[in-house]
Design a protein around this motif. Sequence first.
Motif, PDB file in Angstrom:
ATOM      1  N   LEU A 158       0.560   0.373  13.104  1.00 32.62           N
ATOM      2  CA  LEU A 158       1.688   1.137  12.561  1.00 32.62           C
ATOM      3  C   LEU A 158       3.017   0.465  12.879  1.00 32.62           C
ATOM      4  O   LEU A 158       3.941   0.463  12.054  1.00 32.62           O
ATOM      5  CB  LEU A 158       1.706   2.556  13.140  1.00 32.62           C
ATOM      6  N   VAL A 159       3.120  -0.095  14.079  1.00 33.88           N
ATOM      7  CA  VAL A 159       4.373  -0.782  14.455  1.00 33.88           C
ATOM      8  C   VAL A 159       4.611  -1.958  13.508  1.00 33.88           C
ATOM      9  O   VAL A 159       5.723  -2.154  12.993  1.00 33.88           O
ATOM     10  CB  VAL A 159       4.330  -1.239  15.931  1.00 33.88           C
ATOM     11  N   ASP A 160       3.565  -2.744  13.257  1.00 35.66           N
ATOM     12  CA  ASP A 160       3.715  -3.878  12.330  1.00 35.66           C
ATOM     13  C   ASP A 160       4.110  -3.403  10.935  1.00 35.66           C
ATOM     14  O   ASP A 160       5.015  -3.957  10.308  1.00 35.66           O
ATOM     15  CB  ASP A 160       2.403  -4.679  12.250  1.00 35.66           C
ATOM     16  N   ALA A 161       3.419  -2.368  10.470  1.00 35.33           N
ATOM     17  CA  ALA A 161       3.735  -1.844   9.136  1.00 35.33           C
ATOM     18  C   ALA A 161       5.136  -1.238   9.133  1.00 35.33           C
ATOM     19  O   ALA A 161       5.881  -1.355   8.148  1.00 35.33           O
ATOM     20  CB  ALA A 161       2.702  -0.797   8.728  1.00 35.33           C
ATOM     21  N   GLY A 162       5.505  -0.610  10.240  1.00 36.84           N
ATOM     22  CA  GLY A 162       6.826   0.017  10.337  1.00 36.84           C
ATOM     23  C   GLY A 162       7.955  -0.994  10.257  1.00 36.84           C
ATOM     24  O   GLY A 162       8.991  -0.741   9.624  1.00 36.84           O
ATOM     25  N   TYR A 163       7.764  -2.157  10.889  1.00 37.09           N
ATOM     26  CA  TYR A 163       8.824  -3.180  10.824  1.00 37.09           C
ATOM     27  C   TYR A 163       9.037  -3.687   9.406  1.00 37.09           C
ATOM     28  O   TYR A 163      10.136  -4.093   9.038  1.00 37.09           O
ATOM     29  CB  TYR A 163       8.525  -4.336  11.783  1.00 37.09           C
ATOM     30  N   LYS A 164       7.984  -3.657   8.599  1.00 38.80           N
ATOM     31  CA  LYS A 164       8.131  -4.136   7.210  1.00 38.80           C
ATOM     32  C   LYS A 164       9.055  -3.235   6.401  1.00 38.80           C
ATOM     33  O   LYS A 164       9.693  -3.677   5.450  1.00 38.80           O
ATOM     34  CB  LYS A 164       6.760  -4.198   6.524  1.00 38.80           C
ATOM     35  N   VAL A 165       9.105  -1.954   6.774  1.00 36.73           N
ATOM     36  CA  VAL A 165       9.901  -1.011   5.981  1.00 36.73           C
ATOM     37  C   VAL A 165      11.004  -0.328   6.788  1.00 36.73           C
ATOM     38  O   VAL A 165      11.701   0.540   6.276  1.00 36.73           O
ATOM     39  CB  VAL A 165       8.995   0.060   5.318  1.00 36.73           C
ATOM     40  N   GLY A 166      11.144  -0.702   8.062  1.00 35.73           N
ATOM     41  CA  GLY A 166      12.221  -0.123   8.874  1.00 35.73           C
ATOM     42  C   GLY A 166      11.928   1.256   9.422  1.00 35.73           C
ATOM     43  O   GLY A 166      12.852   2.029   9.683  1.00 35.73           O
ATOM     44  N   LEU A 167      10.644   1.566   9.621  1.00 30.92           N
ATOM     45  CA  LEU A 167      10.273   2.892  10.133  1.00 30.92           C
ATOM     46  C   LEU A 167       9.892   2.812  11.611  1.00 30.92           C
ATOM     47  O   LEU A 167       8.961   2.085  11.969  1.00 30.92           O
ATOM     48  CB  LEU A 167       9.055   3.422   9.379  1.00 30.92           C
ATOM     49  N   PRO A 168      10.571   3.566  12.468  1.00 28.68           N
ATOM     50  CA  PRO A 168      10.194   3.563  13.883  1.00 28.68           C
ATOM     51  C   PRO A 168       8.938   4.376  14.151  1.00 28.68           C
ATOM     52  O   PRO A 168       8.621   5.317  13.423  1.00 28.68           O
ATOM     53  CB  PRO A 168      11.416   4.197  14.576  1.00 28.68           C
ATOM     54  N   VAL A 169       8.241   3.995  15.224  1.00 30.08           N
ATOM     55  CA  VAL A 169       6.980   4.646  15.586  1.00 30.08           C
ATOM     56  C   VAL A 169       7.148   5.410  16.900  1.00 30.08           C
ATOM     57  O   VAL A 169       7.700   4.889  17.869  1.00 30.08           O
ATOM     58  CB  VAL A 169       5.855   3.585  15.719  1.00 30.08           C
ATOM     59  N   LEU A 170       6.671   6.651  16.876  1.00 32.86           N
ATOM     60  CA  LEU A 170       6.640   7.488  18.081  1.00 32.86           C
ATOM     61  C   LEU A 170       5.235   7.427  18.667  1.00 32.86           C
ATOM     62  O   LEU A 170       4.282   7.913  18.053  1.00 32.86           O
ATOM     63  CB  LEU A 170       6.989   8.936  17.706  1.00 32.86           C
ATOM     64  N   GLY A 171       5.092   6.795  19.830  1.00 29.93           N
ATOM     65  CA  GLY A 171       3.801   6.778  20.525  1.00 29.93           C
ATOM     66  C   GLY A 171       3.670   8.065  21.324  1.00 29.93           C
ATOM     67  O   GLY A 171       4.559   8.395  22.115  1.00 29.93           O
ATOM     68  N   VAL A 172       2.587   8.798  21.096  1.00 30.18           N
ATOM     69  CA  VAL A 172       2.395  10.082  21.774  1.00 30.18           C
ATOM     70  C   VAL A 172       1.296   9.914  22.812  1.00 30.18           C
ATOM     71  O   VAL A 172       0.145   9.623  22.467  1.00 30.18           O
ATOM     72  CB  VAL A 172       2.008  11.185  20.761  1.00 30.18           C
ATOM     73  N   THR A 173       1.639  10.051  24.082  1.00 31.95           N
ATOM     74  CA  THR A 173       0.642   9.838  25.133  1.00 31.95           C
ATOM     75  C   THR A 173      -0.214  11.087  25.273  1.00 31.95           C
ATOM     76  O   THR A 173       0.254  12.140  25.691  1.00 31.95           O
ATOM     77  CB  THR A 173       1.320   9.525  26.484  1.00 31.95           C
ATOM     78  N   ALA A 174      -1.473  10.973  24.898  1.00 31.94           N
ATOM     79  CA  ALA A 174      -2.390  12.109  24.946  1.00 31.94           C
ATOM     80  C   ALA A 174      -3.232  12.004  26.205  1.00 31.94           C
ATOM     81  O   ALA A 174      -3.715  10.927  26.546  1.00 31.94           O
ATOM     82  CB  ALA A 174      -3.287  12.086  23.714  1.00 31.94           C
ATOM     83  N   VAL A 175      -3.376  13.124  26.882  1.00 31.38           N
ATOM     84  CA  VAL A 175      -4.104  13.099  28.149  1.00 31.38           C
ATOM     85  C   VAL A 175      -5.452  13.791  27.966  1.00 31.38           C
ATOM     86  O   VAL A 175      -5.520  14.920  27.482  1.00 31.38           O
ATOM     87  CB  VAL A 175      -3.319  13.852  29.248  1.00 31.38           C
ATOM     88  N   GLY A 176      -6.503  13.096  28.343  1.00 29.91           N
ATOM     89  CA  GLY A 176      -7.844  13.691  28.274  1.00 29.91           C
ATOM     90  C   GLY A 176      -7.985  14.853  29.251  1.00 29.91           C
ATOM     91  O   GLY A 176      -7.232  14.948  30.223  1.00 29.91           O
ATOM     92  N   LYS A 177      -8.951  15.729  28.968  1.00 32.15           N
ATOM     93  CA  LYS A 177      -9.129  16.954  29.776  1.00 32.15           C
ATOM     94  C   LYS A 177      -9.277  16.672  31.267  1.00 32.15           C
ATOM     95  O   LYS A 177      -8.744  17.388  32.095  1.00 32.15           O
ATOM     96  CB  LYS A 177     -10.386  17.690  29.282  1.00 32.15           C
ATOM     97  N   ASP A 178     -10.022  15.624  31.599  1.00 32.37           N
ATOM     98  CA  ASP A 178     -10.335  15.393  33.011  1.00 32.37           C
ATOM     99  C   ASP A 178      -9.409  14.374  33.671  1.00 32.37           C
ATOM    100  O   ASP A 178      -9.698  13.887  34.762  1.00 32.37           O
ATOM    101  CB  ASP A 178     -11.794  14.900  33.138  1.00 32.37           C
ATOM    102  N   MET A 179      -8.307  14.044  32.996  1.00 39.33           N
ATOM    103  CA  MET A 179      -7.448  12.999  33.543  1.00 39.33           C
ATOM    104  C   MET A 179      -6.252  13.590  34.270  1.00 39.33           C
ATOM    105  O   MET A 179      -5.754  14.662  33.916  1.00 39.33           O
ATOM    106  CB  MET A 179      -6.980  12.078  32.416  1.00 39.33           C
ATOM    107  N   ALA A 180      -5.794  12.878  35.305  1.00 39.87           N
ATOM    108  CA  ALA A 180      -4.659  13.359  36.110  1.00 39.87           C
ATOM    109  C   ALA A 180      -3.376  13.289  35.290  1.00 39.87           C
ATOM    110  O   ALA A 180      -3.117  12.296  34.618  1.00 39.87           O
ATOM    111  CB  ALA A 180      -4.529  12.487  37.356  1.00 39.87           C
TER     112      ALA A 180
END
Length: 299
Positions: A158-180
């Motif tokens: 998505l970042v590569d595709a975003g640079y082609k058209v000027g779209l920024p990417v929001l990375g969303v850090t998802a936490v698994g159920k058993d993770m600290a």
Amino acid sequence: MPEQDFTEKKNFYEDIPQRNSAFFLKGAGAYDWGMQNRLARIFNPESGKTVMLAIDHGYFQGPTTGLERIDINILPLVPYTDALFCTRGILRSVIPAATRTPTVLRATGGPSILKELSNEQLAMDLEDAVRLNTCGVGVQVFVGGEFETQTIHNMTRLVDAGYKVGLPVLGVTAVGKDMARDAKYFRLATRICAELGAQMVKTYYVPQGFETVTAGCPVPIVMAGGKKLPELEALTMAYRAVQEGAAGVDMGRNIFQSESPVAMLQAVRKVVHEAMKPELALEFFKTLISESNKPGAQA
Ligand code: R5P
């Protein structure tokens, strides 16, 4: 044809150097104009912060409480948010195209809550994101999850595709159920998102060491809200996150599941954009509710 301009009295202000005016947002100085402009629509150029409203939950959990009828429950909130974080399905089917509110579109998906959530794929072509005139796209990244590498590759594509058209990417850090859910984990996850190209990162607040998470991430961090809390606790969490370096919030349930979502969204705006103390913001919230309950007040 315009007339020819023969005047000799032109003013070139030769003694005033032209200023460069890159958007001051963290990490944004080297982006192309279109990407900076889109970020400046998400992050208020006066405060440098954003209050995004997350309503994308249906992409993996269906009609979440408070989002059963987005046309009825959410449209009244849209004018009060800096950016609406939603899916393209909801955007096309429910959000009026005449809205002035920028959008950030959820661009990954696949598994429902009945399956392994980290098994996400890209779920949107950026050609469609541009067609929808969005200001950014969001991607879930499961650092430490079963499909960690796949989700990171979703983001880098998505970042590569975003640079082609000027779209920024929001990375969303998802936490698994058993993770600290601690600062150590979020330092790792947010930094990986930024190092691999995300122009903004969404992560959860932690009471211990959140300032090290924001300081160690070279792009702006927006705080995710999480499960519904009493209003004062949610306002306090947003206040602390911003005081500890977040560039705003991307909250969902703590707004749309509130007793008064419109009042809560406005109270969160006070905390984020004006550094209003949480107790005062709660008073503001209550005042808005009592005013809206007065006879003759607009619903
Ligand atoms: C992220 O995974 C979700 O799709 C939501 O965007 C995010 O959880 C924010 O919403 P909430 O504040 O309800 O947690």
